[in-house]
Design an enzyme around this catalytic site. Sequence first.
Site, PDB file in Angstrom:
ATOM      1  CG  HIS A   1       4.944  -1.859  10.437  1.00  0.00           C
ATOM      2  ND1 HIS A   1       6.264  -2.219  10.457  1.00  0.00           N
ATOM      3  CD2 HIS A   1       4.853  -0.821   9.547  1.00  0.00           C
ATOM      4  CE1 HIS A   1       6.953  -1.420   9.649  1.00  0.00           C
ATOM      5  NE2 HIS A   1       6.119  -0.572   9.081  1.00  0.00           N
TER       6      HIS A   1
ATOM      7  CG  ASP B   1      -0.206 -17.047   8.798  1.00  0.00           C
ATOM      8  OD1 ASP B   1       0.869 -17.175   9.427  1.00  0.00           O
ATOM      9  OD2 ASP B   1      -1.316 -17.001   9.349  1.00  0.00           O
TER      10      ASP B   1
ATOM     11  CB  ALA C   1       1.335   0.471   6.716  1.00  0.00           C
TER      12      ALA C   1
ATOM     13  NE  ARG D   1       9.794   6.318   8.964  1.00  0.00           N
ATOM     14  CZ  ARG D   1       8.850   6.155   8.018  1.00  0.00           C
ATOM     15  NH1 ARG D   1       8.962   5.153   7.139  1.00  0.00           N
ATOM     16  NH2 ARG D   1       7.827   6.976   7.959  1.00  0.00           N
TER      17      ARG D   1
ATOM     18  CG  HIS E   1      10.850  -1.975   5.076  1.00  0.00           C
ATOM     19  ND1 HIS E   1       9.493  -1.971   4.899  1.00  0.00           N
ATOM     20  CD2 HIS E   1      11.153  -3.128   5.717  1.00  0.00           C
ATOM     21  CE1 HIS E   1       8.992  -3.073   5.427  1.00  0.00           C
ATOM     22  NE2 HIS E   1       9.974  -3.792   5.920  1.00  0.00           N
TER      23      HIS E   1
ATOM     24  NE  ARG F   1       3.815   6.682   1.661  1.00  0.00           N
ATOM     25  CZ  ARG F   1       4.080   5.477   2.153  1.00  0.00           C
ATOM     26  NH1 ARG F   1       4.675   4.575   1.389  1.00  0.00           N
ATOM     27  NH2 ARG F   1       3.768   5.173   3.374  1.00  0.00           N
TER      28      ARG F   1
ATOM     29  N   PRO G   1       0.791  -1.221   0.000  1.00  0.00           N
ATOM     30  CG  PRO G   1      -0.115  -1.107   2.126  1.00  0.00           C
ATOM     31  CD  PRO G   1       0.526  -2.063   1.171  1.00  0.00           C
TER      32      PRO G   1
ATOM     33  CG  ASN H   1       8.345  -1.791   0.737  1.00  0.00           C
ATOM     34  OD1 ASN H   1       7.691  -1.857   1.792  1.00  0.00           O
ATOM     35  ND2 ASN H   1       8.971  -0.683   0.368  1.00  0.00           N
TER      36      ASN H   1
ATOM     37  CD  GLU I   1      10.660  -7.161   6.404  1.00  0.00           C
ATOM     38  OE1 GLU I   1      11.049  -8.213   6.961  1.00  0.00           O
ATOM     39  OE2 GLU I   1      10.146  -6.214   7.013  1.00  0.00           O
TER      40      GLU I   1
HETATM   41  C1  DQA Z   1       8.006   1.332   4.144  1.00  0.00           C
HETATM   42  C2  DQA Z   1       8.040   1.561   5.655  1.00  0.00           C
HETATM   43  C3  DQA Z   1       6.664   1.352   6.263  1.00  0.00           C
HETATM   44  O1  DQA Z   1       6.701   1.596   7.657  1.00  0.00           O
HETATM   45  C4  DQA Z   1       5.662   2.310   5.648  1.00  0.00           C
HETATM   46  O2  DQA Z   1       4.374   2.065   6.162  1.00  0.00           O
HETATM   47  C5  DQA Z   1       5.672   2.251   4.158  1.00  0.00           C
HETATM   48  C6  DQA Z   1       6.955   2.182   3.467  1.00  0.00           C
HETATM   49  C7  DQA Z   1       9.362   1.659   3.493  1.00  0.00           C
HETATM   50  O3  DQA Z   1       9.556   1.271   2.350  1.00  0.00           O
HETATM   51  O4  DQA Z   1      10.195   2.337   4.106  1.00  0.00           O
HETATM   52  O5  DQA Z   1       4.641   2.336   3.520  1.00  0.00           O
HETATM   53  O6  DQA Z   1       7.739  -0.044   3.900  1.00  0.00           O
END
Ligand code: DQA
Length: 146
Positions: A80, A87, A77, A107, A100, A18, A10, A74, A98
């Site tokens: 978290h 799963d 949100a 953060r 980010h 953004r 998302p 990625n 993974e």
């Molecule tokens: C993110 C970090 C997440 O906490 C956040 O909700 C995102 C982007 C990142 O790429 O740094 O949407 O996954």
Amino acid sequence: MASVLVLNGPNLNLLGTRQPEVYGSTTLADVEAACAVRAAELGLSVEFAQSNHEGVMIDAIHAAKSVHDGLVINAGAYTHTSIALMDAVASVELPMVEVHLSNIHAREPFRHVSYLSKVAIGQICGFGAQGYLMALDALHVRLSTP
Ligand code: DQA
């Protein structure tokens, strides 16, 4: 040729506009183009998907099982919050890296927890768009190691 799905969650469709101070000015299209170049250099086949919907992401992970050999995710949100995404990755038994863009550990505390990390071979965060290329490098090593 090994095949990898790069799946973004998302709000990542808004990359570039953004919160550029957090996520940079690179667009998702730029990220995907760079991944395609790196994948070609590594001899990997790569496909891309993005969804703002948890269930659609789960369906994409399920569908990847018969098509792809590895995943780069990625989950935004959902990282978290989503036991369901965790799963789904566990269910398909594909190696997953993974990613980010931001350093989630530097953060807000709610971003320090990642359900996906529990089923990832590793997590790359804080390197911006380059993290996706690092993830492809890592998967390439994993997929070419007997
Ligand atoms: C993110 C970090 C997440 O906490 C956040 O909700 C995102 C982007 C990142 O790429 O740094 O949407 O996954």
